[in-house]
Design a protein around this motif. Structure first.
Motif, PDB file in Angstrom:
ATOM      1  N   LEU A 243       0.898  56.546  -7.598  1.00 18.82           N
ATOM      2  CA  LEU A 243       0.755  57.985  -7.755  1.00 18.82           C
ATOM      3  C   LEU A 243      -0.476  58.568  -7.534  1.00 18.82           C
ATOM      4  CD1 LEU A 243       2.510  59.089 -11.115  1.00 18.82           C
ATOM      5  CD2 LEU A 243       3.664  59.409  -8.937  1.00 18.82           C
ATOM      6  N   ALA A 244      -0.538  59.521  -6.376  1.00 23.16           N
ATOM      7  CA  ALA A 244      -1.806  60.085  -5.629  1.00 23.16           C
ATOM      8  C   ALA A 244      -1.660  61.338  -5.746  1.00 23.16           C
ATOM      9  CB  ALA A 244      -1.890  59.309  -4.591  1.00 23.16           C
ATOM     10  N   SER A 245      -2.813  62.034  -5.657  1.00 21.20           N
ATOM     11  CA  SER A 245      -3.272  63.364  -5.418  1.00 21.20           C
ATOM     12  C   SER A 245      -2.782  63.847  -4.085  1.00 21.20           C
ATOM     13  CB  SER A 245      -4.463  63.935  -5.707  1.00 21.20           C
ATOM     14  OG  SER A 245      -4.951  63.662  -6.796  1.00 21.20           O
ATOM     15  N   ASN A 246      -2.133  65.075  -3.774  1.00 21.25           N
ATOM     16  CA  ASN A 246      -1.758  65.413  -2.445  1.00 21.25           C
ATOM     17  C   ASN A 246      -2.895  66.145  -1.604  1.00 21.25           C
ATOM     18  OD1 ASN A 246      -0.433  66.001  -0.155  1.00 21.25           O
ATOM     19  ND2 ASN A 246       1.233  66.892  -0.994  1.00 21.25           N
ATOM     20  N   VAL A 247      -4.075  65.506  -1.640  1.00 18.31           N
ATOM     21  CA  VAL A 247      -5.234  66.132  -1.116  1.00 18.31           C
ATOM     22  C   VAL A 247      -5.649  65.338   0.162  1.00 18.31           C
ATOM     23  CG1 VAL A 247      -6.559  65.019  -2.681  1.00 18.31           C
ATOM     24  CG2 VAL A 247      -7.183  67.449  -2.063  1.00 18.31           C
ATOM     25  N   GLY A 248      -6.402  66.000   1.100  1.00 17.05           N
ATOM     26  CA  GLY A 248      -6.973  65.533   2.258  1.00 17.05           C
ATOM     27  C   GLY A 248      -6.242  64.455   3.036  1.00 17.05           C
ATOM     28  N   GLY A 249      -6.489  63.174   3.181  1.00 18.83           N
ATOM     29  CA  GLY A 249      -5.734  62.316   3.858  1.00 18.83           C
ATOM     30  C   GLY A 249      -4.891  61.194   3.196  1.00 18.83           C
ATOM     31  N   LEU A 250      -4.956  61.270   1.918  1.00 10.71           N
ATOM     32  CA  LEU A 250      -4.396  60.444   0.992  1.00 10.71           C
ATOM     33  C   LEU A 250      -2.699  60.511   1.224  1.00 10.71           C
ATOM     34  CD1 LEU A 250      -5.649  61.041  -2.746  1.00 10.71           C
ATOM     35  CD2 LEU A 250      -5.695  58.960  -1.344  1.00 10.71           C
ATOM     36  N   ALA A 251      -2.190  61.468   1.608  1.00 10.71           N
ATOM     37  CA  ALA A 251      -0.866  61.616   1.776  1.00 10.71           C
ATOM     38  C   ALA A 251      -0.430  60.639   3.140  1.00 10.71           C
ATOM     39  CB  ALA A 251      -0.235  62.983   2.255  1.00 10.71           C
ATOM     40  N   GLU A 252      -1.407  60.760   4.156  1.00 13.27           N
ATOM     41  CA  GLU A 252      -1.190  59.809   5.331  1.00 13.27           C
ATOM     42  C   GLU A 252      -1.098  58.398   5.009  1.00 13.27           C
ATOM     43  OE1 GLU A 252      -3.916  61.076   9.002  1.00 13.27           O
ATOM     44  OE2 GLU A 252      -4.116  62.852   7.610  1.00 13.27           O
TER      45      GLU A 252
END
Length: 282
Positions: A243-252
């Motif tokens: 589970l990760a924050s949807n911020v910056g390039g994390l979604a990529e």
């Protein structure tokens, strides 16, 4: 052509707590150092990079790996630390503006390479420069083949990193809300394991196989604009839940898959809801 490392640079003064003033004080020396090297091409990044590149006469490849490489220094602190950081940024206004000016000049004539679409977009927004996107190469085959990973306990909820920008406070709050679960934080702030309630604080390690072997879930509650997210990518490729924050390039790093992302990442209740949903399905 020739190669050299940053340790060879002749800095007049090292100021670890203020890299911006370090840049300003050493700027002329960096430009002079750049002129003295006759390589065909310079690959560089970081706060000292623009000064060196200004003096370099060959072609320049400039790498963007984080927001600070673009002269961006956002305030992610809370309380008194937030106020003190504002004061620090005010005191560093002159070198910060100079760094941004030098960056604009260097990147206008360089080949710019960013490590995510997010960073490429930010580069264009701030400097009007089109950056090539080259995602970090992440190979997890060695980790996947190791006995530490294959025979791991898979019973811990894990955070790799510490501090406000990594969302340690979110992670610790989650631990208090889920007392029946076991949590681990890998941090540079301890030299041996320390236990507090249901959290184990482990020393920083490069043993990724053990980290991921222990994880039933990796949580990445980053509060800053991550350029990419190597830990997220490794977990994803290893089929370790994340589970990760949807911020910056994390979604990529997670192939933009919504099921791994927490949109309202500053909201603790969103994390509680996401973790509860995961545990119900686990």
């Amino acid at each position: 052509s020739e190669s050299f490392s940053q340790t060879n640079l002749k800095l007049r003064m090292n100021i670890p707590r203020s890299p911006l003033w370090e840049y300003l004080i050493n700027r002329r020396g960096l430009i002079k150092e750049g002129r003295e090297h006759t390589a065909d091409c310079l690959w560089t990044y970081g706060i000292l990079g623009p000064g060196f590149a200004l003096g370099f006469e060959g072609s320049v490849v400039y790498f963007i790996r984080s927001e600070t490489d673009l002269g961006v220094f956002n305030n992610y602190h809370f309380g008194s630390k937030r106020f003190l950081y504002r004061v620090k940024m005010l005191l560093e206004l002159v070198p910060r503006l100079l760094l941004r000016r030098d960056l604009a000049k260097v990147m206008s004539g360089a080949t710019v390479v960013a490590n995510s679409e997010y960073m490429a977009t930010l580069t264009n927004k701030l400097f009007g420069v089109d950056a090539h996107v080259l995602h970090p190469i992440v190979d997890v085959s060695t980790i996947a083949a190791s006995s530490a990973f294959r025979q791991g306990s898979r019973d811990r909820i894990i955070l790799v990193g510490d501090g406000t920008i990594k969302g340690q406070f979110i992670f610790e709050c989650l631990a208090s809300r889920f007392p029946a679960e076991s949590f681990i934080i890998y941090t540079r702030n301890v030299s041996s394991m320390v236990t507090s309630r249901n959290i184990e604080y482990h020393p920083w390690t490069s043993d990724q196989a053990t980290i991921f072997g222990r994880a039933k879930l990796v949580i990445i509650p980053s509060q800053w604009f991550e350029a990419y997210g190597r830990v997220a990518r490794e977990a994803y490729l290893l089929n370790v839940p994340v589970l990760a924050s949807n911020v910056g390039g994390l979604a990529e790093a997670l192939d933009n898959k919504d099921e791994f992302l927490v949109d309202d990442y500053k909201n603790l209740e969103e994390w509680v809801s996401s973790l509860k949903e995961f545990l119900n399905e686990y």
